[in-house]
Design a protein around this motif. Structure first.
Motif, PDB file in Angstrom:
ATOM      1  N   ALA A   1      24.478  79.581  37.664  1.00  0.00           N
ATOM      2  CA  ALA A   1      23.807  79.433  36.366  1.00  0.00           C
ATOM      3  C   ALA A   1      23.621  77.972  36.010  1.00  0.00           C
ATOM      4  O   ALA A   1      22.584  77.579  35.452  1.00  0.00           O
ATOM      5  N   ALA A   2      24.623  77.150  36.325  1.00  0.00           N
ATOM      6  CA  ALA A   2      24.574  75.727  35.980  1.00  0.00           C
ATOM      7  C   ALA A   2      23.472  74.989  36.731  1.00  0.00           C
ATOM      8  O   ALA A   2      23.045  73.906  36.307  1.00  0.00           O
ATOM      9  N   ARG A   3      23.001  75.563  37.826  1.00  0.00           N
ATOM     10  CA  ARG A   3      21.938  74.920  38.600  1.00  0.00           C
ATOM     11  C   ARG A   3      20.539  75.288  38.089  1.00  0.00           C
ATOM     12  O   ARG A   3      19.538  74.892  38.676  1.00  0.00           O
ATOM     13  N   THR A   4      20.481  76.036  37.005  1.00  0.00           N
ATOM     14  CA  THR A   4      19.197  76.454  36.446  1.00  0.00           C
ATOM     15  C   THR A   4      19.083  76.010  34.989  1.00  0.00           C
ATOM     16  O   THR A   4      20.043  75.504  34.399  1.00  0.00           O
ATOM     17  N   ASP A   5      17.915  76.242  34.405  1.00  0.00           N
ATOM     18  CA  ASP A   5      17.697  75.971  32.985  1.00  0.00           C
ATOM     19  C   ASP A   5      17.518  77.254  32.190  1.00  0.00           C
ATOM     20  O   ASP A   5      17.070  77.220  31.040  1.00  0.00           O
ATOM     21  N   VAL A   6      17.852  78.404  32.795  1.00  0.00           N
ATOM     22  CA  VAL A   6      17.658  79.674  32.100  1.00  0.00           C
ATOM     23  C   VAL A   6      18.816  79.932  31.138  1.00  0.00           C
ATOM     24  O   VAL A   6      19.858  79.289  31.203  1.00  0.00           O
TER      25      VAL A   6
END
Length: 377
Positions: A115-120
């Motif tokens: 999750a931390a690797r995305t902007d969602v």
């Protein structure tokens, strides 16, 4: 984006419940466009109850690749939550995940890293965080009204479940099917609230889990745990599914009094001066700080699941702050994993736990269960 196109994964009781309030238009800014379920009963239900504008999939990954959705609601068995969430993150889809975040923290940490690797947007369905009672408790702690936390006690035993409940599905109350018992199935909300309301995680845990004590099951159905916090405070958590009538009582003691939540009421025994100040200045023999019993008014109703869903949609459309950020799902799970591990090792467990050690014990429990049932891996 003016509306969030949502896909629901899992058409069990929870999935259907969420779909119900969305179909009634009780959440603004969201449209159900797809559902996925690999089991025939869920598929039949979808065909009978959802219109032509909702596409049915039997494979959640195909649904994720369909281009029909912007976000997913994961309402599947516990073990699958991280795998499905990670797949959604890889496709740049927003994720709302039912509790618990997973079964063991190792897999949930991998989910959080993805999750931390995305902007969602990533949220947990911790709908009890919208309950005005617990919001008021958190306000009393955050504002300093309660002073420094000294002790926390939660007796949550009104989870009565009969043997017929456990017999209703072969996956229920098994290490392989659910990954635990009352801690992983019934208590995730309380374990989350326990740390969320006071802004503290335990530093170590000593727990006594009893497996199949009241029912013919292989996982825990009775737990008493003692915790210590970094500031010297202590806590006790007691839970079971085998007690009737049950109790739900949360008591938080601080330097300036104590708060009790029971029977949907919040009572604050407020000290006029802090215990620390009284002790430093009092010169008599027997005595105690003056205390006022205050029935604290709690306003508003609990929007419950709809409140978390609306907040999730608002976060996507308007960047509203999340009530239950997804990465916080690991906290309550860390506590329940520590309780299991403490029992299995018959010792104290420091937090954060040894995740590899927990995973190895869990695999042993699954293998032992398979051997008892004569199931080949």
């Amino acid at each position: 984006m003016s509306i969030v196109r949502l896909g629901v994964i899992g058409l069990g009781n929870m999935g259907k419940g969420h779909i119900g309030y969305m179909q009634r238009g009780e959440v603004k800014g969201v449209k159900l466009t797809a559902v996925s379920d690999s089991a025939e009963p869920g598929q039949l239900w979808a065909k009978e109850n959802l219109g032509d504008d909702v596409t049915l999939f039997t494979d959640p990954f195909v649904m994720m690749d369909s281009g029909l959705i912007d976000a997913v609601l994961i309402a599947t068995p516990h073990y699958s939550h991280p795998e499905l969430a990670i797949a959604a993150f890889q496709r740049n889809l927003h994720v709302l995940c039912e509790k618990p975040a997973g079964v063991y923290t190792k897999q949930v940490r991998e989910m959080n890293d993805a999750a931390a690797r995305t902007d969602v947007k990533f949220s947990m369905m911790y709908n009890q965080r919208t309950n005005p009672l617990y919001q008021k408790l958190k306000d009393l702690v955050d504002s300093g009204e309660l002073g420094e936390i000294r002790r926390t006690n939660w007796i949550i035993t009104n989870w009565y479940r009969s043997q017929s409940y456990y017999d209703s599905g072969t996956w229920r109350a098994t290490w392989e099917g659910e990954g635990g018992g009352v801690l992983i199935n019934q208590d995730p909300h309380q374990l989350d609230l326990w740390q969320w309301t006071i802004n503290m995680m335990p530093k170590r845990v000593r727990a006594f889990c009893y497996f199949g004590k009241h029912r013919n099951i292989e996982v825990e159905d009775d737990v008493t745990a003692f915790v210590e916090y970094e500031n010297g405070a202590t806590g006790v958590f007691v839970t079971t599914t085998g007690e009737a009538p049950g109790t739900n009582r949360l008591e938080i003691s601080g330097d300036r009094g104590k708060v009790v939540i029971e029977d949907n009421k919040l009572t604050f025994w407020r000290l006029r001066v802090s215990e620390r100040e009284f002790n430093a200045t009092f010169t008599g023999g027997f005595g105690a700080p003056e205390c006022w019993k205050c029935e604290v008014p709690v306003h508003g109703t609990n929007p419950d699941h709809k409140g978390i869903m609306q907040n999730f949609v608002n976060a996507i459309l308007h960047d509203e702050a999340l009530i239950a950020p997804g990465e916080e799902g690991i906290k309550g799970l860390m506590i329940s994993n520590a309780m299991h591990l403490s029992t299995w090792t018959d010792n104290w467990v420091d937090l954060p736990i040894d995740e590899e050690l927990y995973y190895s014990y869990l695999q042993k429990k699954i293998e032992e269960s398979r051997n008892r049932k004569g199931v080949k891996a």
